[in-house]
Each structure stands twice: as structure tokens, then as C-alpha cells.
Enzyme design. Structure first.
Site, short mmCIF file in Angstrom:
data_model
loop_
_atom_site.label_atom_id
_atom_site.label_comp_id
_atom_site.label_asym_id
_atom_site.label_seq_id
_atom_site.Cartn_x
_atom_site.Cartn_y
_atom_site.Cartn_z
N LYS A 1 -4.00 34.36 7.03
CA LYS A 1 -4.54 33.82 8.28
C LYS A 1 -4.30 32.31 8.30
O LYS A 1 -4.23 31.69 7.25
CB LYS A 1 -6.04 34.11 8.37
CG LYS A 1 -6.43 35.57 8.22
CD LYS A 1 -6.03 36.40 9.41
CE LYS A 1 -6.51 37.85 9.24
NZ LYS A 1 -6.16 38.69 10.39
N HIS B 1 1.08 49.66 9.28
CA HIS B 1 -0.05 49.19 10.07
C HIS B 1 -0.16 50.05 11.33
O HIS B 1 0.84 50.51 11.86
CB HIS B 1 0.11 47.71 10.46
CG HIS B 1 -1.17 47.11 10.95
ND1 HIS B 1 -1.61 47.27 12.24
CD2 HIS B 1 -2.11 46.36 10.32
CE1 HIS B 1 -2.77 46.64 12.38
NE2 HIS B 1 -3.10 46.09 11.24
#
Length: 475
Positions: free
Chosen positions: A175, A294
Site C-alpha cells: 500500500k 485475485h
């Protein structure tokens, strides 16, 4: 229904519209071992009998159309048609029914999830006779399973490649998910891996944007992997996202990852598509790469209780198409997941044989006939206080992914990674000693804080964080 009218073409054909249930509702049918079985939750329009609605689902997802056609006489519809063989009301719901449909295997191309879904979850979901339709489960017969390669390697081969045994694997999504330069991104990867994580991960949105082109990211990440491996003596990995706008570009990125010597790459299988995913899975097996999957876009498909498709079906489809890891929810974090239902599809991902168990949402017994298993990935709003529950719920064959729960540590990425590693190993040791993590997990974490200042700092930061909302998908 409209009346039937006889044409001049011949006495054997009568044009017009007929009730679906006359042909496709067959409660006397005995299912075959080779049939693909589907459980649909259907909500008929007012005035439509459930038998007609169930027959319409079977018809529109197999050989039927809205009217009688003369070419029906050119083939054996009885051989190829889908059959609604049972209907049961949904307890506690008004005008909802589970319709069980059997499809003959000849309707589907071998080794193609794309073709399977085009039929079973195709145009029938827009059918006007139904207010809503949801595919709850599929039984894939062994004869059809055997036409698929499945995951490139599977759980045991992954452990052998990484030389990691006896515990869950630890990961972290880097992140901020967008905006970092490739060099700073690689630095963040290095700090997490040297701190004790097994994996770091590209966010699903990270492909090849102007602020960080894919090749630059691959190079800096590979440097971080090799440096952290040299320092820790452990094999490290980063899920390099190979998802791209074309299959050709996707394979080019996978080829670059292989040449750099990294152990694992990543694909967004729903936005990328099943054809692309199966192609990439075959490439990964041929070239020794692990494949992390994902599920971006899944909630668009699976979140509504009465329409769409349950995630257990998407998980089964991914195991057929191919993936070594798949995000599965956490039960305890910020993303939705009811415990028994989640554990039901987690078992469908990684076990070889799963018995029917309606209490866990499993409508059919599933035999994977030794198809490699897919490792579930728990991620989304989890931190060190969740570790005992995660170890107790998922066991060893899972990847626990702490994004904010690593990078949000007040001392930085490496201490955040160390805190997670200490918490995991403390929980595994306590479990192996016979302690009850569900009851004593907090005590285990607090005891570990005494000899890990990194863990103590993490526990202090996240001691009040909870995500408490009612789950949408309950049985």
C-alpha cells in the site's frame, strides 16, 4: 400459453409455444454419475408455478428456446436436454425454491470453464418468467474434472518449492495500492520480506500505469526478493500481477517473471476472464511458476442472496481453470464471510473429496479425483489480534495476508512483518501444545508480546479495531 397450430409442412411438427414443464420437468429422472448437477435458487414471477420455472431454467440453459422449432426433429432432444428433477421450497423465504437441474456431459466442451458457464449461467438469468435466479452450487462429475489441468502445482508442490512446512504462509499487499514509483515499491517489498513475511503482493489494480510501468516494477521487486532471501536464508515471493489487456501481453509479462527467476505471479481471474486464466495456468505449470489468483469483481456476482452466483461456484470454477492461491474471505476481518459457509468453500478449494453438507452450503458431494488443491488466501482488515482465530479456522494450508496489518505498524514495514510472524509462530506453537486458540488466543498473543516489542506495539495500535456488520449470505 398460446395455442398450438399445425403447419402445412407436415403432421409431425406443430408450431407454437408449449409449456416447458411438459418436456423439461422430469421428477422421475435418476441422475447419472456423468451428469453435471446444478442447484438454482429461483424466485418465480407471480403466477408462474415453480415446476414451470424450474423447467424453464433447465430448458433455457440447455436445448430449449421460447417456441417449438422444426429442427428439434433433427436430433435427440431427450439425450441432450437439461432436466429439472427436483424442486424444494427455501425455508423461511416466501416464493423461493431450490431447483435441481441435471445436464448431460455431452453439452459441454472438455476443459473449458468458459463453455460451461456460457450455458449454465448464460441468458437464463435474464429470463422474464423469473424475478431472480442464483446458482448456489454445481457438482462437477469426475469424468469432466479429468478434462482439466487444474492448478499449476497445488498445495504440496508449493510447500516443496518454498521449503515451508507446518504453518500458514504470511503475505502482505503493498500500500498505497496506486501511486508509488517502481523503486519505492521495491523498497516496500524488501522491508516486508526481510521482516519475516513469505510473500508480498501487487494490488489487483496494479497493472502497468503511467506512474509505474510493469517492467520497472518487476525488476525492482526481483531485486528486493533476492536481497531479502540473502539476508534471511528463506525463499521469498511477490505476486507479480501479469493481468493485461490482451492474452499476448499477459503471457509476455509472465515470460519476463520467469526469466527473472521469481517463484510466483498473479492474475485477476474474473476481470481477466476464464479463457485467459486457463491459458496462464497452463503456462505456469509448463514453466514452474506458482499462480496467485485475485477475485476482483466477485461481489458483483455473488453478494445478492437471491440473484447471481454463490462464491463456492466461482471457487470450483477457479480450481478447474487453474490457480494455486485464491482469495476466500476471512470470517473475522472487514470483508464478508460467514464461518460455516466460508469453510465449506475453503474445503472445496483444497480437499480431494467433500461430502454433501447443507449446513455448510454444500449441496452436492464433490470428488476432485486428485486434481491439485488451491490454497485459500485470507485477507481484508485482519491484524495480529485475529491471528489465533485465523490459525484455528484455516489451519496450516492457507495464506494469511495482512496489508494494513503490516504496513500500518507504527515502526514501519519490517517491524510490522516481524509482529505478524511472531504472532503466527506463537499461535502455531500453542496449538501444537494442545491449547485451545478459540478460548486462549488472546492470552497467547499477550504472552508473546513480552519477548517481541514489535508485536507489543502492533497489539497496542489495533486493540480496539473491529468490523462488526451482519453477514448478507446466511443459510
Amino acid at each position: 400459453m398460446a395455442p398450438q397450430t399445425e403447419t402445412k409442412a407436415g403432421a409431425g411438427f406443430k408450431a407454437g409455444v408449449k409449456d416447458y414443464r411438459l418436456t423439461y420437468y422430469t421428477p422421475e429422472y435418476q441422475v447419472k454419475e456423468t451428469d453435471i448437477l446444478a442447484a438454482f435458487r429461483m424466485t418465480p414471477q407471480p403466477g408462474v408455478p415453480p415446476e414451470e420455472a424450474g423447467a424453464a431454467v433447465a430448458a433455457e440453459s440447455s436445448t430449449g428456446t421460447w417456441t417449438t422449432v422444426w429442427t428439434d426433429g433433427l436430433t435427440s432432444l431427450d439425450r441432450y436436454k437439461g432436466r429439472c428433477y427436483d424442486i424444494e421450497p427455501v425455508a423461511g423465504e416466501e416464493n423461493q425454491f431450490i431447483a435441481y437441474v441435471a445436464y448431460p456431459l455431452d453439452l459441454f466442451e472438455e476443459g473449458s470453464v468458459t463453455n460451461l458457464f456460457t450455458s449454465i449461467v448464460g441468458n437464463v438469468f435474464g429470463f422474464k418468467a423469473l424475478r431472480a435466479l442464483r446458482l448456489e452450487d454445481l457438482r462437477i462429475p469426475p469424468a469432466y474434472v479429468k478434462t482439466f489441468q487444474g492448478p499449476p502445482h497445488g498445495i504440496q508442490v508449493e510447500r516443496d518449492k518454498l521449503n515451508k512446512y507446518g504453518r500458514s504462509l504470511l503475505g502482505c499487499t503493498i500500500k498505497p495500492k496506486l501511486g508509488l514509483s517502481a523503486k519505492n515499491y521495491g523498497r516496500a517489498v524488501y522491508e516486508c520480506l526481510r521482516g519475516g513475511l513469505d510473500f508480498t503482493k501487487d494490488d489487483e489494480n496494479v497493472n502497468s500505469q503511467a506512474f509505474m510501468r510493469w517492467r520497472d516494477r518487476f525488476l525492482f521487486v526481483a531485486e528486493a526478493l533476492y536481497k531479502s532471501q540473502a539476508e534471511t536464508g528463506e525463499i521469498k515471493g511477490h505476486y507479480l500481477n501479469a493481468t493485461a489487456g490482451t492474452c499476448e501481453e499477459m503471457l509476455k509479462r509472465a515470460e519476463c517473471a520467469k526469466e527473472l527467476g521469481v517463484p510466483i505471479i498473479m492474475h485477476d481471474y474474473l476481470t481477466g476472464g476464464f479463457t485467459a486464466n486457463t491459458t496462464l495456468a497452463h503456462y505456469c505449470r509448463d514453466h514452474g511458476l506458482l499462480l496467485h489468483i485475485h477475485r476482483a469483481m466477485h461481489a458483483v456476482i455473488d453478494r445478492q442472496r437471491n440473484h447471481g452466483m454463490h462464491f463456492r461456484v466461482l471457487a470450483k470454477a477457479l480450481r478447474l481453470s487453474g490457480g494455486d492461491h485464491l482469495h476466500s474471505g476471512t470470517v473475522v476481518g472487514k470483508l464478508e464471510g460467514e464461518r460455516e459457509v466460508t469453510l465449506g468453500f475453503v474445503d472445496l478449494m483444497r480437499d480431494d473429496y467433500i461430502e454433501k453438507d447443507r449446513s455448510r452450503g454444500i449441496y452436492f458431494t464433490q470428488d476432485w479425483v486428485s486434481l491439485p488443491g488451491t490454497m485459500p488466501v485470507a485477507s481484508g482488515g485482519i491484524h495480529v489480534w485475529h491471528m489465533p482465530a485465523l490459525v484455528e479456522i484455516f489451519g496450516d494450508d492457507a495464506c494469511l495476508q495482512f496489508g494494513g496489518g503490516t504496513l500500518g505498524h507504527p515502526w514501519g514495514n519490517a517491524p510490522g512483518a516481524a509482529a505478524n510472524r511472531v504472532a503466527l509462530e506463537a499461535c502455531v506453537q500453542a496449538r501444537n501444545e494442545g491449547r485451545d486458540l478459540a478460548r486462549e488466543g488472546g492470552d497467547v498473543i499477550r504472552a508473546a508480546c513480552k519477548w517481541s516489542p514489535e508485536l507489543a506495539a502492533a497489539c497496542e495500535v489495533w486493540k480496539e479495531i473491529k468490523f462488526e456488520f451482519d453477514t448478507i449470505d446466511t443459510l
